[in-house]
Enzyme design. Structure first.
Site, short mmCIF file in Angstrom:
data_model
loop_
_atom_site.label_atom_id
_atom_site.label_comp_id
_atom_site.label_asym_id
_atom_site.label_seq_id
_atom_site.Cartn_x
_atom_site.Cartn_y
_atom_site.Cartn_z
N CYS A 48 -49.92 77.57 -31.13
CA CYS A 48 -49.60 78.89 -31.58
C CYS A 48 -50.75 79.83 -31.33
CB CYS A 48 -49.04 78.81 -32.88
SG CYS A 48 -48.40 77.05 -33.59
N LYS A 51 -52.10 80.29 -27.61
CA LYS A 51 -50.70 81.01 -27.21
C LYS A 51 -50.60 82.39 -27.42
CE LYS A 51 -47.12 81.26 -28.96
NZ LYS A 51 -46.28 80.06 -29.19
N TYR A 180 -39.24 76.18 -25.52
CA TYR A 180 -40.27 77.25 -26.10
C TYR A 180 -41.56 77.29 -25.04
CZ TYR A 180 -38.47 77.48 -30.83
OH TYR A 180 -37.73 77.41 -31.98
N HIS A 439 -35.55 104.80 -39.97
CA HIS A 439 -35.69 105.75 -38.54
C HIS A 439 -36.65 106.44 -38.20
CE1 HIS A 439 -33.31 107.82 -35.54
NE2 HIS A 439 -33.80 109.04 -36.01
#
Ligand code: NDP
Length: 462
Positions: A48, A51, A180, A439
């Site tokens: 992880c 990567k 994955y 927003h």
């Protein structure tokens, strides 16, 4: 009463093992942890963490290209593979140090050795050939990429383990698999400028994901220039005279590349661990069989993380470790809840997902409302990049419960983590509808999809 050298002996210094050892030691328990390689396990050393660092590295090319749309002129750029490896190495060494320090501070004994079981309470340290005893033994030794030995030339291929430290960045790579690891590495190598081909046996990558995510990501990868070959597999790999790899596929195609990477799943590290000697049962995949409390069939031996092949994810191993400590050392039995685990694929664009795909939900529920939005992210309006974000909610019409949420787009992993909390809490579509939008964000789309895009009744889209 029998006396033991340790209250807890942990085999394996990865995410699950370190967390267990640290928590037990900090309670004042006598704890030892054996690790034969480096602390941190797959996640920190060759999974992880590196990567994600490589994903960041691979994104700069697009960032440089996109900059012009915002008025920036980026001069000539170049990429230094060795510099990336060195920076990655520095960071994982730092993290490894933190793991060790945490164990040290808690008072755990760190043993740099392989440890094998010789009985229900006895372990042999292979570095010194010493025998030690423990009241409880925890096996957290993880897994490794399947080498796929049935493939002629498999030994000429690399796995994700080697991919991080290749002596040179390949000019062309072929990656086998559609899960994955294959998908993430295809995007990394492509981003770093490598001519990348992915070969997958199924119709479309990421077989266990929602159809819209699979379709959207595969199209985006192809549009970027990654070649995706589906419904085909590698039959043979051989070395060419100039040291490259020649690959023959089942469909009869021949490809010549610099590296072939196999990403065909991971298998538990249960070989030569003394499991048979200690009487610990494994399943047909070699994974240690455990109950809901990570107990094996031997009363004093426990196992958690990838070696049990429940859900191969770091946070799951850590959670299993915390439950194990709570159950065994605090006298409060808790079992890990493996339902509704949010997860991300760090592809480009990313996938973030939690809960059921439309296909899974259609099998389990009679009447679904599907809310789906596909739009161009705001940044792409000026960068000019042709890309789409997809957001999707799968809702049970009967009680309005949101069964699944799926996102393809920037920061989808970050969004999946937050959606994971809501879905775990049993959120309904009405809760989404009365939530104010933030927003301008991409995720505001999740709370402004008021009408279903379509319904699925009796498994049929209507
Ligand atoms: P996956 O299980 O995700 O994917 C394996 C792939 O290999 C699938 O596409 C599968 O095809 C294919 N495959 C399996 N056997 C064969 C075969 N004999 N011939 C051809 N194709 C085959 O495994 P990975 O190795 O990618 O990753 C292992 C695990 O690590 C993941 O399941 C995940 O839990 C974890 N991981 C998580 C990450 C994250 O959270 N971002 C990142 C990396 C790994 P099919 O789909 O048809 O079965």
């Amino acid at each position: 009463m029998a006396t033991f050298d340790y209250d807890l002996f942990v085999i394996g210094g990865g995410s699950g093992g370190v967390r267990s050892a640290r928590l037990a030691a900090s309670m004042g328990k006598k704890v030892a942890i054996a690790e034969e390689f480096r602390f941190g396990g797959t996640c920190v050393i060759r999974g992880c963490v590196p990567k994600k660092l490589y994903v960041y590295a691979s994104q700069f090319r697009e960032h440089f290209e996109d900059a012009a749309g915002f008025g920036w002129q980026v001069g000539e750029t170049s990429f230094d593979w060795q510099a990336l490896i060195a920076a990655k190495e520095k960071e994982i060494t730092r993290l490894e140090g933190l793991y060790r320090k945490g164990l040290d501070n808690a008072g755990a004994t760190i043993l740099a050795t392989r440890a094998v079981l010789v009985g229900p309470n006895t372990i042999r340290l292979t570095a010194t050939d010493e025998l030690v005893t423990a009241e409880r033994i925890l096996i957290a030794v993880g897994g490794h990429p399947t080498p796929h030995p049935g493939l002629p030339g498999f030994d000429l291929c690399i796995s994700s383990n080697e991919a991080f430290d290749l002596p040179a960045l390949p000019k062309a790579i072929l990656i086998a698999g559609g899960g994955y690891i294959a998908v993430e590495f295809a995007n990394i190598f492509h981003g770093l400028g490598v001519e990348t081909t992915l070969i997958y046996r199924g119709k479309q990558i990421l077989s266990r994901f929602d159809q819209d995510m699979r379709q959207g990501l595969q199209s985006a990868m192809v549009a970027k220039g990654i070649r995706v070959i589906c419904e085909d597999i590698i039959m043979n790999v051989s070395e060419t005279e100039d040291g490259r790899r020649s690959v023959i596929t089942k469909a009869g195609e021949t490809l010549t590349v610099d590296q072939v990477m196999l990403a065909l799943g991971r298998v538990p590290n249960t070989g030569s661990l003394g499991l048979e000697t200690a009487g610990v049962a494994t399943n047909e995949k070699g994974a240690i069989i455990v109950d809901a409390f990570s107990r094996t069939n031997v009363e004093s031996i426990f196992a958690l993380g990838d070696v049990t092949d429940r859900v191969q994810l770091t946070p799951v191993a850590i959670h299993e470790a915390m439950c194990f400590i709570e159950t065994e050392f605090h006298g409060n039995p808790v079992s890990p809840d493996h339902d509704m685990i949010a997860t991300a694929v760090f592809s480009q664009p990313e996938i973030g997902t939690v809960g059921m795909s439309e296909e899974e939900a259609a099998k389990a529920f009679d009447d679904l409302e599907i809310y789906r939005a596909e739009f161009r992210p705001m940044k792409a309006t000026l960068s000019g990049r042709q890309e789409k974000t997809i957001m999707k909610l799968v809702v049970n019409a009967a009680d309005r419960k949101v069964l699944g949420a799926h996102i393809l787009g920037h920061d989808a992993g970050e969004m999946a983590q937050l959606l994971g909390i809501s879905l775990k809490a049993g959120v309904t579509k009405d809760d989404f509808d009365r939530t104010m939008a933030v927003h301008p964000t991409a995720s505001e789309e999740l709370v402004t999809m008021y009408q279903p895009s379509y319904r699925v009744r009796g498994g049929q889209r209507v």
